[in-house]
Design an enzyme around this catalytic site. Structure first.
Site, PDB file in Angstrom:
ATOM      1  N   CYS A 117     -84.073 -57.990 -65.752  1.00 33.07           N
ATOM      2  CA  CYS A 117     -82.793 -57.321 -66.047  1.00 33.07           C
ATOM      3  C   CYS A 117     -82.986 -56.033 -66.847  1.00 33.07           C
ATOM      4  O   CYS A 117     -82.075 -55.206 -66.927  1.00 33.07           O
ATOM      5  CB  CYS A 117     -81.853 -58.249 -66.801  1.00 33.07           C
ATOM      6  SG  CYS A 117     -81.503 -59.769 -65.922  1.00 33.07           S
ATOM      7  N   HIS A 258     -76.466 -54.274 -70.754  1.00 33.61           N
ATOM      8  CA  HIS A 258     -76.709 -55.152 -69.606  1.00 33.61           C
ATOM      9  C   HIS A 258     -75.536 -56.133 -69.505  1.00 33.61           C
ATOM     10  O   HIS A 258     -75.081 -56.690 -70.505  1.00 33.61           O
ATOM     11  CB  HIS A 258     -78.028 -55.889 -69.816  1.00 33.61           C
ATOM     12  CG  HIS A 258     -78.279 -56.938 -68.794  1.00 33.61           C
ATOM     13  ND1 HIS A 258     -78.113 -56.709 -67.444  1.00 33.61           N
ATOM     14  CD2 HIS A 258     -78.660 -58.244 -68.921  1.00 33.61           C
ATOM     15  CE1 HIS A 258     -78.396 -57.815 -66.782  1.00 33.61           C
ATOM     16  NE2 HIS A 258     -78.724 -58.758 -67.649  1.00 33.61           N
ATOM     17  N   ASN A 288     -73.909 -61.203 -63.564  1.00 36.82           N
ATOM     18  CA  ASN A 288     -75.171 -60.564 -63.955  1.00 36.82           C
ATOM     19  C   ASN A 288     -75.941 -60.176 -62.691  1.00 36.82           C
ATOM     20  O   ASN A 288     -76.378 -61.050 -61.942  1.00 36.82           O
ATOM     21  CB  ASN A 288     -75.963 -61.569 -64.811  1.00 36.82           C
ATOM     22  CG  ASN A 288     -77.287 -61.022 -65.300  1.00 36.82           C
ATOM     23  OD1 ASN A 288     -77.752 -59.977 -64.841  1.00 36.82           O
ATOM     24  ND2 ASN A 288     -77.902 -61.736 -66.216  1.00 36.82           N
TER      25      ASN A 288
HETATM   26  N1  COA Z   1     -69.241 -75.393 -65.693  1.00 34.64           N
HETATM   27  C1  COA Z   1     -68.867 -76.366 -66.515  1.00 34.64           C
HETATM   28  N2  COA Z   1     -69.653 -76.862 -67.480  1.00 34.64           N
HETATM   29  C2  COA Z   1     -70.881 -76.339 -67.590  1.00 34.64           C
HETATM   30  C3  COA Z   1     -71.344 -75.301 -66.753  1.00 34.64           C
HETATM   31  C4  COA Z   1     -70.466 -74.836 -65.770  1.00 34.64           C
HETATM   32  N3  COA Z   1     -70.817 -73.848 -64.924  1.00 34.64           N
HETATM   33  N4  COA Z   1     -72.603 -74.991 -67.117  1.00 34.64           N
HETATM   34  C5  COA Z   1     -72.936 -75.779 -68.158  1.00 34.64           C
HETATM   35  N5  COA Z   1     -71.889 -76.602 -68.445  1.00 34.64           N
HETATM   36  C6  COA Z   1     -71.797 -77.615 -69.498  1.00 34.64           C
HETATM   37  C7  COA Z   1     -73.135 -78.130 -69.939  1.00 34.64           C
HETATM   38  O1  COA Z   1     -73.580 -79.153 -69.080  1.00 34.64           O
HETATM   39  C8  COA Z   1     -72.836 -78.630 -71.323  1.00 34.64           C
HETATM   40  O2  COA Z   1     -72.224 -79.879 -71.211  1.00 34.64           O
HETATM   41  P1  COA Z   1     -72.517 -81.046 -72.290  1.00 34.64           P
HETATM   42  O3  COA Z   1     -72.069 -80.486 -73.617  1.00 34.64           O
HETATM   43  O4  COA Z   1     -71.696 -82.170 -71.805  1.00 34.64           O
HETATM   44  O5  COA Z   1     -73.980 -81.262 -72.231  1.00 34.64           O
HETATM   45  C9  COA Z   1     -71.760 -77.669 -71.818  1.00 34.64           C
HETATM   46  O6  COA Z   1     -71.238 -77.012 -70.656  1.00 34.64           O
HETATM   47  C10 COA Z   1     -72.258 -76.622 -72.802  1.00 34.64           C
HETATM   48  O7  COA Z   1     -73.436 -76.072 -72.287  1.00 34.64           O
HETATM   49  P2  COA Z   1     -74.218 -74.968 -73.092  1.00 34.64           P
HETATM   50  O8  COA Z   1     -75.425 -74.578 -72.306  1.00 34.64           O
HETATM   51  O9  COA Z   1     -74.415 -75.378 -74.515  1.00 34.64           O
HETATM   52  O10 COA Z   1     -73.124 -73.795 -73.071  1.00 34.64           O
HETATM   53  P3  COA Z   1     -73.160 -72.406 -73.788  1.00 34.64           P
HETATM   54  O11 COA Z   1     -71.926 -72.206 -74.564  1.00 34.64           O
HETATM   55  O12 COA Z   1     -74.466 -72.136 -74.467  1.00 34.64           O
HETATM   56  O13 COA Z   1     -73.073 -71.402 -72.546  1.00 34.64           O
HETATM   57  C11 COA Z   1     -74.399 -70.040 -71.108  1.00 34.64           C
HETATM   58  C12 COA Z   1     -74.067 -71.457 -71.558  1.00 34.64           C
HETATM   59  C13 COA Z   1     -75.485 -70.152 -70.035  1.00 34.64           C
HETATM   60  C14 COA Z   1     -73.156 -69.410 -70.537  1.00 34.64           C
HETATM   61  C15 COA Z   1     -74.897 -69.228 -72.321  1.00 34.64           C
HETATM   62  O14 COA Z   1     -75.879 -69.951 -73.018  1.00 34.64           O
HETATM   63  C16 COA Z   1     -75.447 -67.903 -71.904  1.00 34.64           C
HETATM   64  O15 COA Z   1     -74.758 -67.077 -71.359  1.00 34.64           O
HETATM   65  N6  COA Z   1     -76.725 -67.642 -72.212  1.00 34.64           N
HETATM   66  C17 COA Z   1     -77.342 -66.378 -71.867  1.00 34.64           C
HETATM   67  C18 COA Z   1     -77.777 -66.444 -70.452  1.00 34.64           C
HETATM   68  C19 COA Z   1     -77.998 -65.102 -69.861  1.00 34.64           C
HETATM   69  O16 COA Z   1     -77.162 -64.258 -69.890  1.00 34.64           O
HETATM   70  N7  COA Z   1     -79.191 -64.929 -69.315  1.00 34.64           N
HETATM   71  C20 COA Z   1     -79.567 -63.755 -68.608  1.00 34.64           C
HETATM   72  C21 COA Z   1     -80.160 -62.790 -69.541  1.00 34.64           C
HETATM   73  S1  COA Z   1     -80.688 -61.433 -68.662  1.00 34.64           S
END
Ligand code: COA
Length: 332
Positions: A117, A258, A288
């Site tokens: 990215c 980004h 993204n």
């Molecule tokens: N729909 C519904 N629930 C979902 C889901 C979806 N698409 N994806 C994950 N969940 C659930 C998980 O299973 C988890 O459930 P649980 O609490 O019962 O275990 C819950 O949502 C929370 O998951 P978590 O991973 O802690 O959520 P979060 O608030 O950290 O958000 C991301 C997850 C991926 C959105 C966030 O961590 C993020 O954006 N990270 C950066 C990723 C990124 O941008 N990467 C690219 C960089 S270039």
């Protein structure tokens, strides 16, 4: 400003997004997710998904053609082509090879650049310095990604975050040293590689029946860990570029981050104490798109006339590697 003659400006931009729109609601009919979860955790409302016959090179060609048109240059004027991308149409040859022939760029040095990215920021750094030290006059940098081909549509924690598209910029060498790409800073911490990677398909794990069954040929990510590191390094890289150019955050007219997650962008704005309105955001419509994210955003910001002559623009990226980087531009 730290860099001197000759200047390198972005003389044209272009972007391409596949016509097929997939909304959060559409995804919720295929997997256990909801518009509410995706939009509240990420800001993403829909993304574009490439159609049959579309791939990294074909999308990149569309964006590149528009960027050349915007810059007022012909294919024969381009002498350098760099394609930041996570994955080309095939493992080799490069997407740059495929784009070179389709755009009829006859006299170019061309190669792909792998910085995920952060690829467009790396591309600007590499290309602008090649232009400063070499004979190149006009270059094309094309970030193009068909991420839908490496997403695990059974993994709701990753598949909802990404989309397909391409963004391009023509870079031109100019006599004026006070405008254009003023400075950039890039970095990488490979010790965190496993936080965001695709394990299968490379030399360590060529495709086997087992690797296919294990779904190793799809993108894997530890989202929460990547989130924390992304914020830290986007902040650091922005601060490094600002400091060495004697600028304060308030001297920047437009930040182009980004487009991964609105919460990352809002956290970054809060930490560097800048109103979030100064950050360009279009991830609600694209998700993204990795190396295509910043050039698509740059092109849209220009179309919306958010960038004027004399403006300071700071682009800030983060991605797999883990890589990061910032580029400061004084718009001509
Ligand atoms: N729909 C519904 N629930 C979902 C889901 C979806 N698409 N994806 C994950 N969940 C659930 C998980 O299973 C988890 O459930 P649980 O609490 O019962 O275990 C819950 O949502 C929370 O998951 P978590 O991973 O802690 O959520 P979060 O608030 O950290 O958000 C991301 C997850 C991926 C959105 C966030 O961590 C993020 O954006 N990270 C950066 C990723 C990124 O941008 N990467 C690219 C960089 S270039």
């Amino acid at each position: 400003m730290t860099r001197s003659a000759p200047g390198v400006i972005i003389s044209g931009t272009g972007s391409y997004a596949p016509p097929r729109i997939v909304s959060n609601h559409d995804l919720s009919t295929q997997m256990n997710t909801s518009d509410e979860w995706i939009s509240s955790r990420t800001g993403i409302r829909e993304r574009r998904i490439a159609g049959d016959g579309e791939a990294t090179a074909s999308m990149g060609c569309e964006a590149g053609r528009l960027a050349m048109q915007d810059a007022g240059v012909k294919p024969s004027d381009i002498d350098l082509l760099v394609v930041p991308t996570l994955i080309s149409d095939m493992l080799f040859p490069s997407a740059a090879s495929l784009i070179q022939t389709r755009l009829n760029l006859r006299n170019v040095t061309s190669f792909d650049l792998s910085a995920a990215c952060s690829g467009f920021i790396y591309g600007l750094e590499v290309v602008s310095n090649m232009m400063r030290s070499g004979n190149y006059k006009h270059a094309l940098v094309i970030g193009s990604e068909k991420l839908s081909s490496i997403l695990d549509w059974d993994d709701r924690s990753t598949s909802v975050l990404f989309g397909d598209g391409a963004g391009a910029a023509v870079l031109s060498k100019v006599d004026d040293t006070g405008c254009g790409i003023i400075d950039s800073y890039t970095g990488n911490d490979g010790s965190k590689a496993k936080l965001l990677c695709m394990p299968g398909g490379g030399t360590a794990m060529p495709a086997t029946k087992e690797s296919l069954e294990n779904r190793d040929h799809f993108l894997k990510m530890n989202g929460p860990e990547v989130f924390k590191i992304a914020v830290r390094w986007m902040e650091q890289s922005a601060k490094i570029v600002l400091k060495r150019n004697n600028l304060k955050p308030e001297d920047i007219d437009l930040f182009i981050p980004h487009q991964a997650n609105l919460r990352i962008i809002e956290t970054l704005a809060r930490i560097i104490k800048i109103p979030k309105e100064k950050f360009f955001v279009n991830l609600d419509r694209y998700g993204n798109t990795s190396a295509a994210s910043i050039p698509i955003a740059l092109d849209e910001a220009r179309q919306k006339e958010l960038i004027q002559t004399g403006d300071n623009v700071l682009m800030i990226a983060f991605g797999a590697g883990l890589t990061w980087g910032s580029t400061l531009i004084k718009w001509q």
